[in-house]
Design a protein around this motif. Structure first.
Motif, PDB file in Angstrom:
ATOM      1  N   VAL A  13      29.037   9.478  28.294  1.00 62.14           N
ATOM      2  CA  VAL A  13      28.636   8.353  28.596  1.00 62.14           C
ATOM      3  C   VAL A  13      27.222   8.073  28.990  1.00 62.14           C
ATOM      4  CG1 VAL A  13      29.319   6.321  30.297  1.00 62.14           C
ATOM      5  CG2 VAL A  13      31.122   7.834  29.273  1.00 62.14           C
ATOM      6  N   VAL A  14      26.690   9.154  29.605  1.00 68.12           N
ATOM      7  CA  VAL A  14      25.393   9.035  30.339  1.00 68.12           C
ATOM      8  C   VAL A  14      24.145   9.180  29.286  1.00 68.12           C
ATOM      9  CG1 VAL A  14      23.607   9.609  31.812  1.00 68.12           C
ATOM     10  CG2 VAL A  14      26.018   9.089  32.634  1.00 68.12           C
ATOM     11  N   GLY A  15      24.586   9.854  28.170  1.00 67.82           N
ATOM     12  CA  GLY A  15      23.722  10.356  27.146  1.00 67.82           C
ATOM     13  C   GLY A  15      22.899  11.635  27.542  1.00 67.82           C
ATOM     14  N   ALA A  16      22.394  12.397  26.755  1.00 65.31           N
ATOM     15  CA  ALA A  16      21.646  13.542  26.858  1.00 65.31           C
ATOM     16  C   ALA A  16      20.334  13.046  26.689  1.00 65.31           C
ATOM     17  CB  ALA A  16      22.147  14.592  26.043  1.00 65.31           C
ATOM     18  N   GLY A  17      19.847  12.183  26.881  1.00 59.31           N
ATOM     19  CA  GLY A  17      18.181  11.746  26.543  1.00 59.31           C
ATOM     20  C   GLY A  17      17.379  12.196  27.617  1.00 59.31           C
ATOM     21  N   VAL A  18      16.227  11.834  27.760  1.00 62.19           N
ATOM     22  CA  VAL A  18      15.338  12.227  28.675  1.00 62.19           C
ATOM     23  C   VAL A  18      15.735  12.293  30.359  1.00 62.19           C
ATOM     24  CG1 VAL A  18      13.209  11.790  29.779  1.00 62.19           C
ATOM     25  CG2 VAL A  18      13.284  11.305  27.372  1.00 62.19           C
ATOM     26  N   ALA A  19      15.796  13.215  30.872  1.00 60.49           N
ATOM     27  CA  ALA A  19      16.370  13.412  32.366  1.00 60.49           C
ATOM     28  C   ALA A  19      15.377  12.765  33.240  1.00 60.49           C
ATOM     29  CB  ALA A  19      16.492  14.888  32.546  1.00 60.49           C
ATOM     30  N   GLN A  20      14.214  12.755  33.318  1.00 59.38           N
ATOM     31  CA  GLN A  20      13.238  12.124  34.168  1.00 59.38           C
ATOM     32  C   GLN A  20      13.013  10.661  33.880  1.00 59.38           C
ATOM     33  OE1 GLN A  20      11.687  14.509  32.277  1.00 59.38           O
ATOM     34  NE2 GLN A  20       9.791  13.607  31.549  1.00 59.38           N
ATOM     35  N   GLY A  60      19.325   7.740  29.437  1.00 60.01           N
ATOM     36  CA  GLY A  60      19.609   7.041  28.348  1.00 60.01           C
ATOM     37  C   GLY A  60      19.186   5.852  28.457  1.00 60.01           C
ATOM     38  N   PHE A  61      19.211   4.927  29.542  1.00 61.95           N
ATOM     39  CA  PHE A  61      18.918   3.670  29.551  1.00 61.95           C
ATOM     40  C   PHE A  61      17.293   3.275  29.762  1.00 61.95           C
ATOM     41  CE2 PHE A  61      23.251   4.405  31.414  1.00 61.95           C
ATOM     42  CZ  PHE A  61      23.779   3.418  30.928  1.00 61.95           C
ATOM     43  N   ALA A  62      17.013   2.174  29.247  1.00 62.99           N
ATOM     44  CA  ALA A  62      15.718   1.481  29.027  1.00 62.99           C
ATOM     45  C   ALA A  62      15.537   0.129  29.442  1.00 62.99           C
ATOM     46  CB  ALA A  62      14.856   2.170  28.011  1.00 62.99           C
ATOM     47  N   ILE A  63      14.484  -0.331  29.914  1.00 56.47           N
ATOM     48  CA  ILE A  63      14.341  -1.738  30.018  1.00 56.47           C
ATOM     49  C   ILE A  63      12.976  -1.931  29.393  1.00 56.47           C
ATOM     50  CG2 ILE A  63      13.784  -1.668  32.402  1.00 56.47           C
ATOM     51  CD1 ILE A  63      14.782  -4.676  32.685  1.00 56.47           C
ATOM     52  N   GLU A  64      12.593  -2.937  28.508  1.00 62.41           N
ATOM     53  CA  GLU A  64      11.386  -3.050  28.033  1.00 62.41           C
ATOM     54  C   GLU A  64      10.977  -4.540  27.926  1.00 62.41           C
ATOM     55  OE1 GLU A  64      11.112  -0.092  24.247  1.00 62.41           O
ATOM     56  OE2 GLU A  64      11.873  -2.009  23.838  1.00 62.41           O
ATOM     57  N   ALA A  65       9.611  -4.849  28.429  1.00 61.35           N
ATOM     58  CA  ALA A  65       8.938  -6.197  28.465  1.00 61.35           C
ATOM     59  C   ALA A  65       8.468  -6.144  26.892  1.00 61.35           C
ATOM     60  CB  ALA A  65       7.978  -6.676  29.287  1.00 61.35           C
ATOM     61  N   VAL A  66       8.869  -7.184  25.937  1.00 60.75           N
ATOM     62  CA  VAL A  66       8.375  -7.126  24.515  1.00 60.75           C
ATOM     63  C   VAL A  66       7.786  -8.398  23.958  1.00 60.75           C
ATOM     64  CG1 VAL A  66      10.096  -5.473  24.149  1.00 60.75           C
ATOM     65  CG2 VAL A  66      10.639  -7.731  23.972  1.00 60.75           C
ATOM     66  N   GLY A  67       6.905  -8.168  23.089  1.00 63.97           N
ATOM     67  CA  GLY A  67       6.339  -9.259  22.332  1.00 63.97           C
ATOM     68  C   GLY A  67       6.420  -8.757  20.913  1.00 63.97           C
ATOM     69  N   GLY A  91       9.752 -11.268  25.656  1.00 59.69           N
ATOM     70  CA  GLY A  91      11.081 -11.289  26.544  1.00 59.69           C
ATOM     71  C   GLY A  91      11.237 -10.138  27.115  1.00 59.69           C
ATOM     72  N   VAL A  92      12.454  -9.560  27.174  1.00 57.95           N
ATOM     73  CA  VAL A  92      13.031  -8.391  27.758  1.00 57.95           C
ATOM     74  C   VAL A  92      14.403  -7.908  27.068  1.00 57.95           C
ATOM     75  CG1 VAL A  92      14.268  -7.445  30.010  1.00 57.95           C
ATOM     76  CG2 VAL A  92      12.328  -9.308  30.126  1.00 57.95           C
ATOM     77  N   ASP A  93      14.273  -6.687  26.766  1.00 55.44           N
ATOM     78  CA  ASP A  93      15.324  -5.961  26.119  1.00 55.44           C
ATOM     79  C   ASP A  93      15.761  -4.771  26.784  1.00 55.44           C
ATOM     80  OD1 ASP A  93      14.719  -7.452  23.685  1.00 55.44           O
ATOM     81  OD2 ASP A  93      13.938  -5.763  22.606  1.00 55.44           O
ATOM     82  N   LEU A  94      17.152  -4.507  26.691  1.00 56.92           N
ATOM     83  CA  LEU A  94      17.934  -3.384  27.458  1.00 56.92           C
ATOM     84  C   LEU A  94      18.115  -2.676  26.295  1.00 56.92           C
ATOM     85  CD1 LEU A  94      20.238  -5.173  30.030  1.00 56.92           C
ATOM     86  CD2 LEU A  94      17.785  -4.086  30.363  1.00 56.92           C
ATOM     87  N   LYS A  95      18.164  -1.054  26.525  1.00 54.28           N
ATOM     88  CA  LYS A  95      18.292  -0.271  25.334  1.00 54.28           C
ATOM     89  C   LYS A  95      18.990   0.848  26.122  1.00 54.28           C
ATOM     90  CE  LYS A  95      14.751   1.121  22.836  1.00 54.28           C
ATOM     91  NZ  LYS A  95      13.472   1.404  22.343  1.00 54.28           N
ATOM     92  N   TYR A  96      19.927   1.286  25.185  1.00 48.78           N
ATOM     93  CA  TYR A  96      20.597   2.793  25.577  1.00 48.78           C
ATOM     94  C   TYR A  96      20.421   3.797  24.463  1.00 48.78           C
ATOM     95  CZ  TYR A  96      24.482   5.599  26.968  1.00 48.78           C
ATOM     96  OH  TYR A  96      24.959   6.898  27.502  1.00 48.78           O
ATOM     97  N   HIS A  97      19.918   4.771  24.849  1.00 51.51           N
ATOM     98  CA  HIS A  97      19.632   5.768  23.815  1.00 51.51           C
ATOM     99  C   HIS A  97      20.791   7.003  23.947  1.00 51.51           C
ATOM    100  CE1 HIS A  97      15.417   4.841  23.446  1.00 51.51           C
ATOM    101  NE2 HIS A  97      15.876   4.484  24.449  1.00 51.51           N
ATOM    102  N   VAL A  98      21.133   7.368  22.862  1.00 50.53           N
ATOM    103  CA  VAL A  98      22.057   8.814  22.820  1.00 50.53           C
ATOM    104  C   VAL A  98      21.522   9.877  21.706  1.00 50.53           C
ATOM    105  CG1 VAL A  98      24.571   9.348  22.011  1.00 50.53           C
ATOM    106  CG2 VAL A  98      24.101   7.072  22.694  1.00 50.53           C
ATOM    107  N   LEU A 101      20.645  15.115  17.863  1.00 50.53           N
ATOM    108  CA  LEU A 101      20.346  16.318  17.593  1.00 50.53           C
ATOM    109  C   LEU A 101      18.686  16.870  17.738  1.00 50.53           C
ATOM    110  CD1 LEU A 101      21.487  19.270  16.144  1.00 50.53           C
ATOM    111  CD2 LEU A 101      21.019  18.269  14.138  1.00 50.53           C
ATOM    112  N   LEU A 102      18.512  17.893  18.308  1.00 47.43           N
ATOM    113  CA  LEU A 102      17.120  18.441  18.438  1.00 47.43           C
ATOM    114  C   LEU A 102      16.117  17.411  18.630  1.00 47.43           C
ATOM    115  CD1 LEU A 102      17.576  21.258  15.602  1.00 47.43           C
ATOM    116  CD2 LEU A 102      17.637  21.492  18.207  1.00 47.43           C
ATOM    117  N   GLY A 103      16.146  16.430  19.456  1.00 48.14           N
ATOM    118  CA  GLY A 103      15.129  15.769  19.708  1.00 48.14           C
ATOM    119  C   GLY A 103      15.408  14.264  19.123  1.00 48.14           C
ATOM    120  N   LEU A 104      16.311  14.155  18.085  1.00 50.25           N
ATOM    121  CA  LEU A 104      16.529  12.905  17.559  1.00 50.25           C
ATOM    122  C   LEU A 104      17.631  12.096  18.112  1.00 50.25           C
ATOM    123  CD1 LEU A 104      16.201  11.227  14.904  1.00 50.25           C
ATOM    124  CD2 LEU A 104      18.519  12.317  13.876  1.00 50.25           C
ATOM    125  N   GLU A 105      17.192  10.809  18.490  1.00 48.39           N
ATOM    126  CA  GLU A 105      18.148  10.099  19.195  1.00 48.39           C
ATOM    127  C   GLU A 105      18.487   8.642  18.557  1.00 48.39           C
ATOM    128  OE1 GLU A 105      16.555  10.840  23.716  1.00 48.39           O
ATOM    129  OE2 GLU A 105      15.781   9.060  22.622  1.00 48.39           O
TER     130      GLU A 105
END
Length: 187
Positions: A13-20, A60-67, A91-98, A101-105
């Motif tokens: 559920v949380v994802g194994a993305g970047v821990a920090q 696994g969660f991210a928020i971005e200010a985007v153009g 605007g603003v985007d919300l992202k979820y990373h999963v 394999l080996l650095g690929l998300e």
């Protein structure tokens, strides 16, 4: 056994993305965008699409200010709009990373944006439009394991819908589909 199963479900559920936690900038470019709805009065031949973002990611969660935006040309037979028009969205985007394999998300994203279609610089008789929109996207990112800085390259597909109005309340609704390749670097 239950503890192992519970921990496995939490990691899915949380994802194994970047821990920090990580603040990053992101830049991407692509070729012609695909336009739909009222926006098909324009074309994007020989135009570059682009995206710039400032984000914050934790797990696994991210928020971005985007153009993001693209150059526009009038479709054949369309007098309004001239050449050299531009679309721009902020605007603003919300992202979820999963982790795959080996650095690929893989990731999904959704966001809300303020959008502009600027045609008057190309043709003083043309109207400028502004309004709001939303975007949904999917992508793949490869994260480079470096001890000093976080970095990734990514391939992103985004589908944006917009509802625009000009100064005399004429409306324009449509879609913009973009495929971009880019890089994100931690700051």
């Amino acid at each position: 056994m239950r503890i192992i199963l519970a921990m496995s479900l939490v990691s899915l559920v949380v994802g194994a993305g970047v821990a920090q936690a990580d603040t990053y900038i992101s830049v991407g470019v692509g070729s012609d965008a695909i336009l739909g709805g009222d926006l098909d009065a324009f074309r994007t031949d020989d135009s570059t699409s682009g995206r710039l973002g400032l984000g914050f990611r934790t797990g696994g969660f991210a928020i971005e200010a985007v153009g993001f935006g693209t150059g526009l040309q009038p479709a054949s037979g369309v007098a309004a709009g001239g050449s050299g028009a531009r679309s721009l969205s902020l605007g603003v985007d919300l992202k979820y990373h999963v982790a795959i394999l080996l650095g690929l998300e893989g990731y999904g994203r959704a966001g809300l944006h303020k959008s502009w279609l600027n045609a008057s610089k190309a043709d003083p008789n043309a109207s400028d439009f502004e309004g709001s929109g939303s975007v949904f996207g999917l992508g793949l990112a490869y994260c480079f394991p470096t001890p000093v800085i976080s970095a990734s390259v990514w391939l992103d597909y985004g589908h944006q819908t917009v509802d625009l109005r000009d100064a005399v309340e004429r409306t324009m609704s449509g879609t913009v589909d973009m495929v971009l390749i880019g890089v994100s670097v931690g700051i």
